[in-house]
Design an enzyme around this catalytic site. Structure first.
Site, PDB file in Angstrom:
ATOM      1  N   LYS A 120       0.841  -1.198   0.000  1.00 42.03           N
ATOM      2  CA  LYS A 120       0.000   0.000   0.000  1.00 42.03           C
ATOM      3  C   LYS A 120       0.878   1.250   0.000  1.00 42.03           C
ATOM      4  O   LYS A 120       0.598   2.214  -0.709  1.00 42.03           O
ATOM      5  CB  LYS A 120      -0.976  -0.022   1.172  1.00 42.03           C
ATOM      6  CG  LYS A 120      -2.133  -0.964   0.878  1.00 42.03           C
ATOM      7  CD  LYS A 120      -3.052  -1.192   2.041  1.00 42.03           C
ATOM      8  CE  LYS A 120      -4.085  -2.260   1.650  1.00 42.03           C
ATOM      9  NZ  LYS A 120      -4.625  -2.973   2.802  1.00 42.03           N
ATOM     10  N   LYS A 201      -6.073 -10.407 -13.232  1.00 36.31           N
ATOM     11  CA  LYS A 201      -6.857 -10.931 -12.113  1.00 36.31           C
ATOM     12  C   LYS A 201      -8.154 -10.116 -11.985  1.00 36.31           C
ATOM     13  O   LYS A 201      -8.115  -8.887 -12.040  1.00 36.31           O
ATOM     14  CB  LYS A 201      -6.021 -10.799 -10.828  1.00 36.31           C
ATOM     15  CG  LYS A 201      -6.772 -11.121  -9.554  1.00 36.31           C
ATOM     16  CD  LYS A 201      -5.929 -10.722  -8.339  1.00 36.31           C
ATOM     17  CE  LYS A 201      -6.603 -11.069  -7.058  1.00 36.31           C
ATOM     18  NZ  LYS A 201      -7.349 -10.229  -6.292  1.00 36.31           N
ATOM     19  N   LYS A 204     -12.009  -5.664  -8.050  1.00 34.21           N
ATOM     20  CA  LYS A 204     -12.779  -4.410  -8.145  1.00 34.21           C
ATOM     21  C   LYS A 204     -11.843  -3.229  -8.382  1.00 34.21           C
ATOM     22  O   LYS A 204     -12.221  -2.253  -9.001  1.00 34.21           O
ATOM     23  CB  LYS A 204     -13.658  -4.208  -6.904  1.00 34.21           C
ATOM     24  CG  LYS A 204     -12.895  -4.084  -5.627  1.00 34.21           C
ATOM     25  CD  LYS A 204     -13.824  -3.818  -4.461  1.00 34.21           C
ATOM     26  CE  LYS A 204     -13.068  -3.772  -3.144  1.00 34.21           C
ATOM     27  NZ  LYS A 204     -12.302  -4.991  -2.828  1.00 34.21           N
TER      28      LYS A 204
HETATM   29  P1  ADP Z   1     -10.820  -7.422  -4.902  1.00 33.69           P
HETATM   30  O1  ADP Z   1      -9.513  -7.864  -5.530  1.00 33.69           O
HETATM   31  O2  ADP Z   1     -11.920  -7.327  -5.894  1.00 33.69           O
HETATM   32  O3  ADP Z   1     -10.638  -6.170  -4.078  1.00 33.69           O
HETATM   33  P2  ADP Z   1     -10.821  -8.724  -2.355  1.00 33.69           P
HETATM   34  O4  ADP Z   1      -9.355  -8.436  -2.199  1.00 33.69           O
HETATM   35  O5  ADP Z   1     -11.794  -7.967  -1.492  1.00 33.69           O
HETATM   36  O6  ADP Z   1     -11.213  -8.565  -3.897  1.00 33.69           O
HETATM   37  O7  ADP Z   1     -11.021 -10.287  -2.175  1.00 33.69           O
HETATM   38  C1  ADP Z   1     -11.945 -10.913  -1.323  1.00 33.69           C
HETATM   39  C2  ADP Z   1     -11.697 -12.403  -1.420  1.00 33.69           C
HETATM   40  O8  ADP Z   1     -11.906 -12.876  -2.766  1.00 33.69           O
HETATM   41  C3  ADP Z   1     -10.248 -12.797  -1.082  1.00 33.69           C
HETATM   42  O9  ADP Z   1     -10.271 -14.003  -0.323  1.00 33.69           O
HETATM   43  C4  ADP Z   1      -9.583 -13.026  -2.410  1.00 33.69           C
HETATM   44  O10 ADP Z   1      -8.544 -13.990  -2.309  1.00 33.69           O
HETATM   45  C5  ADP Z   1     -10.733 -13.516  -3.289  1.00 33.69           C
HETATM   46  N1  ADP Z   1     -10.540 -13.063  -4.678  1.00 33.69           N
HETATM   47  C6  ADP Z   1     -10.659 -11.799  -5.135  1.00 33.69           C
HETATM   48  N2  ADP Z   1     -10.438 -11.728  -6.467  1.00 33.69           N
HETATM   49  C7  ADP Z   1     -10.140 -12.989  -6.867  1.00 33.69           C
HETATM   50  C8  ADP Z   1      -9.820 -13.578  -8.140  1.00 33.69           C
HETATM   51  N3  ADP Z   1      -9.769 -12.853  -9.251  1.00 33.69           N
HETATM   52  N4  ADP Z   1      -9.588 -14.904  -8.186  1.00 33.69           N
HETATM   53  C9  ADP Z   1      -9.658 -15.661  -7.061  1.00 33.69           C
HETATM   54  N5  ADP Z   1      -9.969 -15.169  -5.834  1.00 33.69           N
HETATM   55  C10 ADP Z   1     -10.201 -13.852  -5.726  1.00 33.69           C
END
Ligand code: ADP
Ligand code: TRP
Length: 339
Positions: A120, A201, A204
Site C-alpha cells: 500500500k 486478475k 474491483k
Molecule cells: P478485490 O480484488 O476485488 O478487491 P478482495 O481483495 O476484497 O477482492 O477479495 C476478497 C476475497 O476474494 C479474497 O479471499 C480473495 O482472495 C478472493 N478473490 C478476489 N479476487 C479474486 C480472483 N480474481 N480470483 C480468485 N480469488 C479472488
C-alpha cells in the site's frame, strides 16, 4: 484460565465489505466459506470486517450499504445461519480491546515486514496508524474466537502467520505453562485466480469484474467485453489461451469442456460456424443458471421483510459470537493482571 481445550476445529474468516461481489470473490473465497459450514457445522464463523473497512472508506452511508450487501450476498449464496454465524465485526467490540493487548507483545518489526502494508505504501497510499495496525486487529479477530482454521486467499496468508506469532508471544509472556490463547492455522484457498474481462486478475480495483447477480441483456453486454483475439468467425480458435475458456472452466464439467475444445479446434459447432460470440453466450448462460436461485433469494432479502430477516440474522449471530469473545477476553484480562 487455560485456552479452550482443542476439541472441534473452529473456522473463522473475515469478509471485506466491498459491496457488489464478483466471480473472483465467489470462486476464490465465498464458495469455500459456505462449503466449510457443512464440514464444521456450528463451528464456522464469518464476519463482515467493518472496522477494517474504516482504513479505506470514510463514507458512512456507503459503509452501511456495503456491509448489508455483503451479508445479503452470503445469505443468498447459501450461508445457513443454523450452521454458521454471520455477523458484523463491530458488533463484537471486544476485538479492539484484544487488539490492544496483542499490540503490547508485538515487535514493531513484525508489522513493518507486512507485505500488504508495504504494497500500500508502494502504491502511494498515505499510511495511517490504523493501516499499520491492520494485522493486529485481524489477529484479534482470529484469536478472540479461539479459531483454529482460517480460510484465506494467498494475499492474507502472512496476516495469519503474524497472528500465530502473536499467540506465541502472548503465551510466552503470560502462560508459559498454561497457554492462554489458541494457535490458528491458515487454510489457503486452492482456487485458481479468476481472470477479469481484460485477462488480468478479476478485481474491483481494476474495474474488470463480472458481478454474480447480473442477468439478461446487461449480463450479456458485460460478458461481451471479455477480451479475445481477432480470429474471424468460423476459423479455429485458440483454446488454451482464451479468456472466455478460462472463465467457462469454472462452470463446466470435463465432458462439457471436451465438447467446447472440439468446437474451438474446428471453429464449428454442429456444422455451423462457431466463434467467440457463441462462447460468450455459453458463459453468460452458465453464470445466469448457476446464480439463478441465489439471485431470487437476494431479491427477497432486498424487500422490507427480507431486510428485517438479514438484520435479525446478523444480530443473533453477534450475540453468540460476542459470548465466545467475552470468554477469551476474560482469560486474557486475568492473565495480564487487569483483573
Ligand atoms: P478485490 O480484488 O476485488 O478487491 P478482495 O481483495 O476484497 O477482492 O477479495 C476478497 C476475497 O476474494 C479474497 O479471499 C480473495 O482472495 C478472493 N478473490 C478476489 N479476487 C479474486 C480472483 N480474481 N480470483 C480468485 N480469488 C479472488
Ligand atoms: N483482511 C481480510 C481481507 O482483506 C479480511 C479479514 C479481517 C480477515 N479480519 C480477518 C480474514 C480475520 C480472516 C480472518 O480479506
Amino acid at each position: 484460565m487455560t485456552a479452550r481445550a482443542a476439541t472441534k476445529p473452529r473456522v473463522l474468516s473475515g469478509i471485506q465489505p466491498s459491496g457488489i461481489l464478483h466471480l473472483g470473490n465467489y470462486f476464490g473465497a465465498i464458495r469455500q466459506h459456505i462449503a466449510l459450514q457443512d464440514r464444521h457445522p456450528g463451528q464456522a464463523l464469518y464476519f463482515i470486517a467493518d472496522y477494517h473497512a474504516l482504513t479505506t472508506l470514510r463514507n458512512p452511508e456507503a459503509l452501511r450499504a456495503n456491509v448489508f450487501e455483503s451479508a445479503v450476498t452470503y445469505l443468498a449464496l447459501g450461508l445457513d445461519p443454523a450452521r454458521a454465524l454471520l455477523f458484523r465485526q463491530s458488533d463484537v467490540p471486544e476485538v479492539t480491546e484484544l487488539a490492544w493487548m496483542l499490540a503490547t507483545v508485538t515487535g514493531m518489526g513484525l508489522l513493518e515486514r507486512a507485505h500488504s502494508y508495504k504494497d500500500k505504501l508502494a502504491n502511494g497510499i498515505t499510511p495511517t496508524v490504523g493501516l499499520f495496525f491492520y494485522p493486529v486487529l485481524m489477529a484479534a479477530d482470529i484469536i478472540a474466537y479461539d479459531a483454529t482454521l482460517v480460510p484465506v486467499g494467498k494475499d492474507q496468508l502472512q496476516h495469519v502467520e503474524i497472528a500465530q506469532d502473536m499467540v506465541t508471544h502472548f503465551n510466552e509472556a503470560y502462560g508459559p505453562q498454561d497457554p492462554v490463547l489458541v494457535r490458528p492455522e491458515p487454510l489457503p484457498a486452492r482456487a485458481a485466480v479468476v481472470p477479469g474481462l481484460d485477462g488480468r486478475k478479476m478485481s474491483k480495483s481494476y474495474g474488470n469484474t463480472l458481478p454474480l447477480f447480473e442477468s439478461g441483456k446487461k449480463l450479456r453486454k458485460l460478458v461481451g467485453q471479455v477480451v479475445t483475439d481477432s480470429t474471424p468467425l468460423g476459423e479455429p480458435l485458440p483454446f488454451a489461451t482464451c479468456n472466455v475458456v478460462a472463465l467457462l472452466r469454472l462452470f463446466c464439467d470435463p465432458a462439457e469442456l471436451a465438447q467446447l475444445e472440439t468446437w474451438y479446434r474446428e471453429g464449428r459447432r454442429d456444422g455451423a460456424p462457431f466463434g467467440y460470440g457463441h462462447a460468450k453466450m455459453l458463459l453468460a448462460d452458465k453464470i445466469e443458471q448457476l446464480f439463478a436461485p441465489a439471485r431470487a433469494r437476494r431479491e427477497h432479502f432486498l424487500t422490507a421483510e427480507g431486510r428485517a430477516e438479514v438484520e435479525a440474522v446478523l444480530a443473533r449471530a453477534a450475540i453468540a459470537a460476542r459470548a465466545l469473545a467475552q470468554q477469551t477476553l476474560e482469560r486474557c484480562r486475568r492473565a495480564c493482571g487487569l483483573r
